[in-house]
Design an enzyme around this catalytic site. Sequence first.
Site, PDB file in Angstrom:
ATOM      1  N   CYS A  97       0.860  -1.235   0.054  1.00 58.73           N
ATOM      2  CA  CYS A  97       0.012   0.091   0.016  1.00 58.73           C
ATOM      3  C   CYS A  97       0.699   1.196   0.087  1.00 58.73           C
ATOM      4  O   CYS A  97       0.355   2.357  -0.242  1.00 58.73           O
ATOM      5  CB  CYS A  97      -1.002  -0.001   1.179  1.00 58.73           C
ATOM      6  N   HIS A 114      -1.569  11.316  15.751  1.00 54.30           N
ATOM      7  CA  HIS A 114      -1.883  10.591  14.720  1.00 54.30           C
ATOM      8  C   HIS A 114      -1.037   9.939  14.284  1.00 54.30           C
ATOM      9  O   HIS A 114       0.204  10.307  14.113  1.00 54.30           O
ATOM     10  CB  HIS A 114      -2.338  11.836  13.468  1.00 54.30           C
ATOM     11  N   HIS A 171      -3.897   5.150   9.666  1.00 54.03           N
ATOM     12  CA  HIS A 171      -5.355   4.390   9.651  1.00 54.03           C
ATOM     13  C   HIS A 171      -5.362   2.989   9.819  1.00 54.03           C
ATOM     14  O   HIS A 171      -4.633   2.179   9.322  1.00 54.03           O
ATOM     15  CB  HIS A 171      -6.098   4.883   8.360  1.00 54.03           C
ATOM     16  N   ASP A 178      -8.722  -5.136   5.552  1.00 54.99           N
ATOM     17  CA  ASP A 178      -8.298  -5.803   4.549  1.00 54.99           C
ATOM     18  C   ASP A 178      -7.098  -6.474   4.801  1.00 54.99           C
ATOM     19  O   ASP A 178      -6.109  -6.754   3.789  1.00 54.99           O
ATOM     20  CB  ASP A 178      -8.351  -5.126   3.218  1.00 54.99           C
ATOM     21  N   ARG A 216      -5.157  -4.021   8.778  1.00 55.81           N
ATOM     22  CA  ARG A 216      -4.054  -3.797   8.154  1.00 55.81           C
ATOM     23  C   ARG A 216      -3.942  -2.292   8.974  1.00 55.81           C
ATOM     24  O   ARG A 216      -4.663  -1.131   8.433  1.00 55.81           O
ATOM     25  CB  ARG A 216      -4.328  -3.381   6.782  1.00 55.81           C
ATOM     26  N   CYS A 252      -2.146   0.781   8.702  1.00 51.98           N
ATOM     27  CA  CYS A 252      -1.232   1.624   7.677  1.00 51.98           C
ATOM     28  C   CYS A 252      -0.827   2.681   8.522  1.00 51.98           C
ATOM     29  O   CYS A 252      -1.610   3.730   8.703  1.00 51.98           O
ATOM     30  CB  CYS A 252      -2.198   1.729   6.504  1.00 51.98           C
TER      31      CYS A 252
END
Length: 132
Positions: free
Chosen positions: A66, A103, A106, A110, A119, A121
């Site tokens: 990704c 932060h 996310h 999947d 996942r 990410c």
Amino acid sequence: MTAKISKSDAEWRKQLSPDQYAILRRQATERPFSGKYVHEKSPGTYACAACGQALFSSDTKYDSRCGWPSFWDVVDGDHVELREDRSHGMRRIEVVCTRCESHLGHVFDDGPRDKTGMRYCINSLALDLQND
């Protein structure tokens, strides 16, 4: 319970690089495939770059293709908070450090089905790899 870290905006700006500040404190995202941990394979623990709290183990890192470091689980569920994120016209789940409320990235459903199916990410600039 995780001890909270609270700093002023000026303190965060002084501690973090401009790019880290944009990601960790202003929910920005680094460009895909630009982060130093995307292809990292060294063993260790990935900690929050802002406060040092342990977040992910290299044992749960995988290549999701990704463009960002991906993990199928967290080190401790009390170390991250999941928040609904409806920014940029999307509906996502934001991953936030519980210690400093930075932060991180996310989480999506999947991921590897033979693991948790998740996942995480995560932005490389939100992480600090600590070799065990």
